[in-house]
Design an enzyme around this catalytic site. Structure first.
Site, mmCIF file in Angstrom:
data_model
loop_
_atom_site.group_PDB
_atom_site.id
_atom_site.type_symbol
_atom_site.label_atom_id
_atom_site.label_comp_id
_atom_site.label_asym_id
_atom_site.label_seq_id
_atom_site.Cartn_x
_atom_site.Cartn_y
_atom_site.Cartn_z
ATOM 1 N N ASP A 286 -21.385 -3.219 59.328
ATOM 2 C CA ASP A 286 -20.518 -4.367 59.631
ATOM 3 C C ASP A 286 -19.725 -4.024 60.891
ATOM 4 O O ASP A 286 -18.516 -3.823 60.857
ATOM 5 C CB ASP A 286 -19.592 -4.591 58.419
ATOM 6 C CG ASP A 286 -18.739 -5.831 58.573
ATOM 7 O OD1 ASP A 286 -18.911 -6.566 59.561
ATOM 8 O OD2 ASP A 286 -17.889 -6.052 57.701
ATOM 9 N N ASP B 85 -15.236 8.260 61.944
ATOM 10 C CA ASP B 85 -16.462 7.810 62.603
ATOM 11 C C ASP B 85 -17.583 7.625 61.564
ATOM 12 O O ASP B 85 -18.031 8.594 60.942
ATOM 13 C CB ASP B 85 -16.834 8.879 63.639
ATOM 14 C CG ASP B 85 -18.099 8.526 64.391
ATOM 15 O OD1 ASP B 85 -18.666 7.435 64.143
ATOM 16 O OD2 ASP B 85 -18.511 9.342 65.227
HETATM 17 N N1 SPD Z 1 -18.682 -11.163 68.095
HETATM 18 C C1 SPD Z 1 -18.185 -10.843 66.812
HETATM 19 C C2 SPD Z 1 -19.043 -9.892 66.060
HETATM 20 C C3 SPD Z 1 -18.293 -9.388 64.881
HETATM 21 C C4 SPD Z 1 -19.138 -8.783 63.866
HETATM 22 N N2 SPD Z 1 -18.362 -8.080 62.872
HETATM 23 C C5 SPD Z 1 -17.392 -8.823 62.199
HETATM 24 C C6 SPD Z 1 -16.669 -8.043 61.167
HETATM 25 C C7 SPD Z 1 -16.310 -8.879 60.005
HETATM 26 N N3 SPD Z 1 -16.139 -8.103 58.845
#
Ligand code: SPD
Length: 284
Positions: A155, A137
């Site tokens: 991210d 987590d």
């Molecule tokens: N709706 C999609 C949102 C995704 C955001 N994160 C993407 C991860 C790529 N490393």
């Protein structure tokens, strides 16, 4: 028979991709993890049926989430990526010569393993000796650190499922605490057209925690709404103050999206997006 994959959005629209082949499909402890090969966008990672990244357009998202904050820091050495198990953000962070260690805190080990196997162009740098993979987590990991990181990159998935815990005030207070005094962060912040409420919500949270919050934008063709936002936040300095232009000039020789003109332009937001970044938040 043609096989089509459809990502449906709660606001009653969908995005479709013609599928060549399913390469991987497993339910982890946290979510459904799929990697499929599609006709136009190449291989793509889906979590709970939502597109996370595709071979064809991933460079836009990963260059934006990493280079804008990394270049705003004078000497980023210790970097934390929360989420990002596909490895694309880590790959971009490693292009910065000052980086000594990148911690990847990803909750789902299956995402990391499947991307390493089926998406090597994205996950291929996860074996770099500077990368420290922590499966667990990310919110709990951040809580254990004070005054430690130069740059933190969130991210995450959308704010549902395992990603939900990364969209609240307590989490960003811990991000603030885990950053050094001149630390900076960026968070993927959804689409101002398709996730307008989430954009306002995140902006309010960040503005309550950081003195400097600057949202920026680019277009991701495979994400709902296409126009996407990230929020840069910092303790002391705005995102365009003291950009490391030497590193930027080297970087832009190889990047597909990032260049120094784009860097200055991404902070120019259209009016409908600006309206979301107020106390009330006014969706169009
Ligand atoms: N709706 C999609 C949102 C995704 C955001 N994160 C993407 C991860 C790529 N490393």
């Amino acid at each position: 028979m043609d096989l089509w994959l459809t990502e449906t959005h709660p606001k009653n629209f969908s995005i479709g991709f013609k599928v060549k082949e399913t390469l991987y499909s497993e339910a982890s402890e946290f979510q459904q993890v799929d990697i499929v090969d599609t006709e136009f966008y190449g291989r793509m990672l889906l979590l709970d049926g939502k597109v996370m990244t595709t071979e064809k357009d991933e460079f836009i998202y990963h260059e934006m989430i990493s280079h804008i904050p990394m270049l705003a820091h004078p000497n980023p050495k210790q970097v934390l990526v929360v989420g990002g198990g596909d490895g694309g953000t880590v790959r971009e962070v490693l292009k910065h010569p000052s980086v000594e260690r990148v911690v990847l805190a990803e909750i789902d080990g299956l995402v990391i393993d499947s991307c390493r196997k089926y998406l090597p162009s994205i996950a291929g740098q996860l074996g770099d000796p500077r990368v420290d993979i922590q499966v667990g987590d990310g919110a709990a990991f951040i809580q254990q650190h004070t005054d430690h990181f130069d740059v933190i990159l969130i991210d995450s998935t959308d704010p549902v499922g395992p990603g939900e815990r990364l969209f609240n005030t307590a989490f960003y207070q811990n991000v603030y605490k885990a950053l050094k005094d001149n630390g900076v962060m960026a968070a993927q912040s959804e689409s101002p057209i398709a996730f307008s409420e989430e954009v306002t919500h995140l902006y309010r949270i960040l503005s309550g925690v950081f003195p400097i919050v600057s949202p920026y934008t680019a277009t991701i063709p495979t994400y709902p709404g296409a126009q996407w936002l990230w929020m840069f936040a910092a303790k002391t300095k705005g995102p365009l103050e003291g950009i490391n232009t030497e590193v930027a000039a080297e970087l832009e020789k190889t990047t597909l999206y990032y260049n120094q003109q784009v860097h200055r332009a991404v902070f120019a937001l259209p009016n409908y997006a600006r309206k979301l970044l107020t106390k009330e938040g006014v969706p169009c």
